[in-house]
Write a protein that holds these residues in place. Structure first.
Motif, PDB file in Angstrom:
ATOM      1  N   ASP A  86      27.796  19.856 -28.702  1.00  0.00           N
ATOM      2  CA  ASP A  86      26.594  19.139 -28.280  1.00  0.00           C
ATOM      3  C   ASP A  86      25.359  20.016 -28.505  1.00  0.00           C
ATOM      4  OD1 ASP A  86      25.025  17.187 -26.987  1.00  0.00           O
ATOM      5  OD2 ASP A  86      25.133  18.337 -25.121  1.00  0.00           O
ATOM      6  N   ASP A  91      27.804  15.038 -31.730  1.00  0.00           N
ATOM      7  CA  ASP A  91      28.276  14.206 -30.640  1.00  0.00           C
ATOM      8  C   ASP A  91      29.797  14.353 -30.495  1.00  0.00           C
ATOM      9  OD1 ASP A  91      27.956  12.408 -28.683  1.00  0.00           O
ATOM     10  OD2 ASP A  91      27.670  10.646 -29.976  1.00  0.00           O
ATOM     11  N   ALA A  92      30.243  14.802 -29.339  1.00  0.00           N
ATOM     12  CA  ALA A  92      31.684  15.033 -29.164  1.00  0.00           C
ATOM     13  C   ALA A  92      32.128  14.559 -27.786  1.00  0.00           C
ATOM     14  CB  ALA A  92      31.977  16.522 -29.307  1.00  0.00           C
ATOM     15  N   TYR A 124      36.584   6.308 -29.911  1.00  0.00           N
ATOM     16  CA  TYR A 124      35.486   7.290 -30.041  1.00  0.00           C
ATOM     17  C   TYR A 124      35.287   7.720 -31.493  1.00  0.00           C
ATOM     18  CZ  TYR A 124      36.009   7.229 -25.036  1.00  0.00           C
ATOM     19  OH  TYR A 124      36.073   6.809 -23.737  1.00  0.00           O
ATOM     20  N   LYS A 129      32.112   9.956 -33.085  1.00  0.00           N
ATOM     21  CA  LYS A 129      32.181  11.184 -32.275  1.00  0.00           C
ATOM     22  C   LYS A 129      33.296  12.116 -32.782  1.00  0.00           C
ATOM     23  CE  LYS A 129      30.942   9.366 -27.633  1.00  0.00           C
ATOM     24  NZ  LYS A 129      29.719   8.768 -27.894  1.00  0.00           N
TER      25      LYS A 129
END
Ligand code: ADP
Ligand code: ASP
Ligand code: MG
Length: 413
Positions: A86, A91-92, A124, A129
């Motif tokens: 991040d 984006d994780a 996700y 992500k």
């Protein structure tokens, strides 16, 4: 878009700087256009520390609570990894074994995976992500936490690569690939560029701790390409794959030392039908995993029976046998846990002779006594005293030229 699974071992994630470096690898793969799923282990020696914490409070902790404790190490890592990504602008999301419904059997501390809900990851992945999965853990049918055994994050990674049909499962670790022997013991061990699932499975089950054995079973059964490589250097490691023909001419592809080992000998058991069955069903009921079994008749009515198991299963094995003492009518039981097993492995052994001779001669030259010997189609193993283990492994490696690359070890005939 193609999916890639990257697994980072604890030794490659010991501190913030190392987590940032691993995250950098993940970002490189994202930039190449992959959708990346990362599996991570507990940082550094954290699992060992948690085991020590438990034993300080209770020398015989319940397996359920032990798993509940140990699985927290990997959860911390993936949350920290997500925070690092991040901070680096990616984006994780981190997920536990429970959150992806990694369902296993009930065998605490050595559970086997039954199913994984891939949709929980796709949800996700499809949002773009990076998905981070805590390794080594699952839940049983009643949602109690289980763990897959020490080193089990490799199995998490390969299983996830299988269900997501990933292009490759990359195992990032503190060595640059699979070597002919543990380079910490035999420092001249040659790096192996390609190895078959069968040989790697044999090496792993005989003590090559670089890969968790069951991860290789998954790889073989689901055709997952596994690439074991260095987390600190950017170079090709070892590809674990199906057998390639030229490997038949390499008689010995690796040697191992199995340290976590104990041998139980039951002396003077009544030599009558059903006794071996009774002993091994009692051991199976206590979930003791057995490796080699040797039974020898010593008279018309008596036999000796020995088996090896892991040192961690020894207490349960002894308990199971003690409980049958009256039934079995044996003279005594003799236990050794000051031993190691040295093995040589190679599919080429199927078609070449003289391997046993070379191995035993190498040990004899160093005056190392052999306690017992077992063989399979592609392996020969000798149990020796623990304090001679390292010397024995080095002697065997030298005898089979395991410091030389594979192409220089090809033998015809
Ligand atoms: P990780 O924390 O990445 O899971 P491990 O400690 O489980 O790392 O595995 C890597 C270690 O495995 C290496 O440091 C090495 O000492 C050991 N090892 C044992 N046998 C071998 C082998 N045949 N080839 C490479 N490494 C081996
Ligand atoms: N953290 C666990 C262990 O130390 C699992 C793993 O590293 O793969 O054994
Ligand atoms: Mg490992």
């Amino acid at each position: 878009m193609a999916i890639i699974v990257q697994k980072f071992g604890g030794t490659s994630l010991a501190n913030a700087e190392m987590i940032r470096a691993a995250a950098g690898r993940t970002i490189e793969a994202v930039k190449k256009g992959y959708q990346v799923v990362v599996v991570a282990s507990a940082r550094g020696k954290q699992t060992d520390q948690l085991v020590a914490d438990a034993l300080e409070l209770n020398p015989d902790p319940s397996p359920r609570e032990m798993d509940q404790l140990l699985h927290t190490g990997e959860i911390q890592t993936v949350a920290l990894y997500a925070m690092a990504l991040d901070q680096m602008g990616y984006d994780a999301i981190s997920l536990t074994g429970y959150q992806i419904r990694m369902v296993t059997d009930n065998n605490h501390s050595k559970a086997r995976i039954k199913s994984i809900d891939a949709d929980r990851m796709y949800k996700y992945i499809n949002q773009g992500k990076i998905v981070l999965i805590a390794g080594f853990q699952g839940i049983n049918d009643e949602e109690h936490v289980t763990t897959l055994g020490r080193g089990g994050s490799d199995t998490t990674a390969v299983a996830i690569a299988a269900v997501l049909d990933a292009d490759v499962c990359e195992i990032y670790t503190d060595v640059d690939g699979i070597h002919t022997a543990d380079p910490r013991i035999f420092e001249d061990a040659a790096k192996i560029d390609q190895i078959s699932y069968d040989e790697m499975l044999e090496l792993a089950s005989l003590g090559a701790g670089v890969m968790h054995g069951r991860s290789i079973e998954f790889g073989k059964n689901y055709n997952v390409k596994i690439h074991v490589r260095s987390s600190s250097e950017d170079k090709e490691g070892t590809i674990i794959t199906h057998e390639v023909p030229q490997m038949e001419d390499i008689v010995v592809s690796g040697a191992t030392i199995q340290k976590d080992l104990a041998k139980v000998s039951i002396i003077g058991v009544d030599n009558k039908p059903g006794n071996a069955a009774r002993i091994f069903s009692a051991l199976a009921n206590t979930q003791v995993v057995i490796s080699d079994i040797i039974q020898t008749e010593i008279s018309d009515d008596k036999a000796n029976l020995s088996f090896t198991t892991s040192a961690s299963d020894l207490k349960n094995a002894e308990k199971a046998i003690d409980s049958m003492k009256k039934d079995l009518n044996f003279d005594n039981i003799f236990v050794r846990d000051d031993i190691v097993e040295i093995s040589v492995v190679g599919v080429g052994m199927r078609t070449h002779y003289g391997v046993a001779d070379k191995m035993f001669s190498a040990l004899a030259k160093e005056e190392i006594n052999i306690d017992s010997i077992t063989t399979s189609e592609i392996c020969i193993s000798c149990i020796v005293d623990e304090d001679q283990g390292q010397k024995a492994l080095i002697a065997v490696c030298r005898a089979f030229d395991l410091d030389k690359p594979a192409e220089k070890r090809i033998t015809k005939g």
